[in-house]
Design a protein around this motif. Structure first.
Motif, PDB file in Angstrom:
ATOM      1  N   UNK A   1       0.335   3.557  11.194  1.00 64.77           N
ATOM      2  CA  UNK A   1       0.486   4.886  10.594  1.00 64.77           C
ATOM      3  C   UNK A   1      -0.800   5.719  10.629  1.00 64.77           C
ATOM      4  N   UNK A   2      -1.905   5.162  10.179  1.00 60.28           N
ATOM      5  CA  UNK A   2      -3.148   5.929  10.097  1.00 60.28           C
ATOM      6  C   UNK A   2      -3.683   6.344  11.465  1.00 60.28           C
ATOM      7  N   UNK A   3      -3.751   5.442  12.474  1.00 53.53           N
ATOM      8  CA  UNK A   3      -4.289   5.868  13.781  1.00 53.53           C
ATOM      9  C   UNK A   3      -3.456   6.971  14.446  1.00 53.53           C
ATOM     10  N   UNK A   4      -2.160   6.964  14.207  1.00 52.08           N
ATOM     11  CA  UNK A   4      -1.282   7.968  14.817  1.00 52.08           C
ATOM     12  C   UNK A   4      -1.131   9.212  13.932  1.00 52.08           C
ATOM     13  N   UNK A   5      -1.846   9.222  12.820  1.00 50.96           N
ATOM     14  CA  UNK A   5      -1.807  10.328  11.850  1.00 50.96           C
ATOM     15  C   UNK A   5      -0.381  10.603  11.370  1.00 50.96           C
TER      16      UNK A   5
ATOM     17  N   UNK B   1       3.182  11.995   6.837  1.00 46.02           N
ATOM     18  CA  UNK B   1       2.893  13.320   7.393  1.00 46.02           C
ATOM     19  C   UNK B   1       3.962  13.742   8.389  1.00 46.02           C
ATOM     20  N   UNK B   2       4.657  12.761   8.957  1.00 46.26           N
ATOM     21  CA  UNK B   2       5.737  13.006   9.915  1.00 46.26           C
ATOM     22  C   UNK B   2       6.848  12.009   9.647  1.00 46.26           C
ATOM     23  N   UNK B   3       8.042  12.284  10.196  1.00 45.24           N
ATOM     24  CA  UNK B   3       9.155  11.340  10.068  1.00 45.24           C
ATOM     25  C   UNK B   3       8.804  10.047  10.795  1.00 45.24           C
ATOM     26  N   UNK B   4       9.061   8.925  10.147  1.00 47.50           N
ATOM     27  CA  UNK B   4       8.843   7.620  10.760  1.00 47.50           C
ATOM     28  C   UNK B   4      10.155   6.854  10.642  1.00 47.50           C
ATOM     29  N   UNK B   5      10.687   6.424  11.780  1.00 52.22           N
ATOM     30  CA  UNK B   5      11.975   5.736  11.813  1.00 52.22           C
ATOM     31  C   UNK B   5      11.936   4.476  10.946  1.00 52.22           C
ATOM     32  N   UNK B   6      12.959   4.279  10.167  1.00 56.55           N
ATOM     33  CA  UNK B   6      13.137   3.128   9.275  1.00 56.55           C
ATOM     34  C   UNK B   6      12.101   3.065   8.152  1.00 56.55           C
ATOM     35  N   UNK B   7      11.310   4.132   7.954  1.00 51.44           N
ATOM     36  CA  UNK B   7      10.332   4.147   6.867  1.00 51.44           C
ATOM     37  C   UNK B   7      10.628   5.310   5.915  1.00 51.44           C
TER      38      UNK B   7
ATOM     39  N   UNK C   1      10.926  10.076   5.599  1.00 50.74           N
ATOM     40  CA  UNK C   1      10.797  11.411   6.153  1.00 50.74           C
ATOM     41  C   UNK C   1       9.479  12.043   5.715  1.00 50.74           C
ATOM     42  N   UNK C   2       9.179  13.205   6.279  1.00 46.67           N
ATOM     43  CA  UNK C   2       7.950  13.926   5.959  1.00 46.67           C
ATOM     44  C   UNK C   2       7.852  14.146   4.450  1.00 46.67           C
ATOM     45  N   UNK C   3       6.678  13.871   3.886  1.00 45.68           N
ATOM     46  CA  UNK C   3       6.441  14.124   2.473  1.00 45.68           C
ATOM     47  C   UNK C   3       6.876  13.006   1.549  1.00 45.68           C
TER      48      UNK C   3
ATOM     49  N   UNK D   1       0.853  -1.173   0.000  1.00 47.59           N
ATOM     50  CA  UNK D   1       0.000   0.000   0.000  1.00 47.59           C
ATOM     51  C   UNK D   1       0.897   1.234   0.000  1.00 47.59           C
ATOM     52  N   UNK D   2       0.577   2.171  -0.877  1.00 51.04           N
ATOM     53  CA  UNK D   2       1.353   3.408  -0.945  1.00 51.04           C
ATOM     54  C   UNK D   2       0.738   4.445  -0.021  1.00 51.04           C
ATOM     55  N   UNK D   3       1.614   5.108   0.746  1.00 50.74           N
ATOM     56  CA  UNK D   3       1.176   6.157   1.661  1.00 50.74           C
ATOM     57  C   UNK D   3       2.106   7.357   1.535  1.00 50.74           C
ATOM     58  N   UNK D   4       1.584   8.519   1.911  1.00 53.62           N
ATOM     59  CA  UNK D   4       2.382   9.751   1.965  1.00 53.62           C
ATOM     60  C   UNK D   4       2.577  10.070   3.439  1.00 53.62           C
TER      61      UNK D   4
END
Length: 147
Positions: A30-34, A6-12, A14-16, A1-4
């Motif tokens: 990812x989605x529940x934590x926005x 919104x915040x930096x996520x470690x090992x995934x 950066x923003x954008x 699944x492709x996602x954009x």
């Protein structure tokens, strides 16, 4: 699944960033934590547009910095300060002082962009480098004279 993101996520990423993650990771983490939004066709087009706008702004900012550094390169900044025996200063000439003097001459440079080889504590000629990121730099001279 492709996602954009919104915040930096470690090992995934950066923003954008547009990243591919598993559906479970996206829905349960990812989605529940926005931290991300699903990459729908509309969001992807918007993301590409924003990326192009950001690139244009970045190129413009780099060009402006190059122009400022071209003007500053080789400039000599003079300070008249009190000094004691052996040409030792009472205090030091700091990057903030250099920034203020460059401002008086007409060059707006942040003190954090000015890098000294060593603290200026004696009279004489000293070198400083103005670095504005991405390999952009200019050399300036600091002349410290007795008041």
């Amino acid at each position: 699944m492709k996602v954009i993101l919104s915040k930096d996520v470690k090992d995934v990423g950066k923003v954008g960033d547009l990243v591919n993650v598993s559906e479970g990771f996206a829905r349960n983490f990812l989605f529940p934590r926005k931290l991300a939004a699903e990459a729908t066709e509309k969001r992807v087009k918007e993301w590409e547009h924003l990326k192009r706008v950001a690139d244009v702004k970045k190129k413009k900012a780099v060009a402006e910095r190059q122009a400022v550094l071209a003007k500053i390169n080789g400039t000599t900044v003079t300070f008249k300060v009190a000094a004691g025996e052996n040409d030792k200063l009472f205090g030091t000439v700091t990057t903030a002082d250099i920034s203020k003097e460059l401002d008086k001459v007409g060059h707006s440079v942040d003190r954090r962009d000015i890098h000294l080889e060593e603290p200026i504590k004696v009279l004489g000629q000293h070198k400083a480098v103005v670095r504005m990121g991405e390999g952009l730099e200019a050399k300036i001279m600091i002349a410290v004279e007795r008041a």
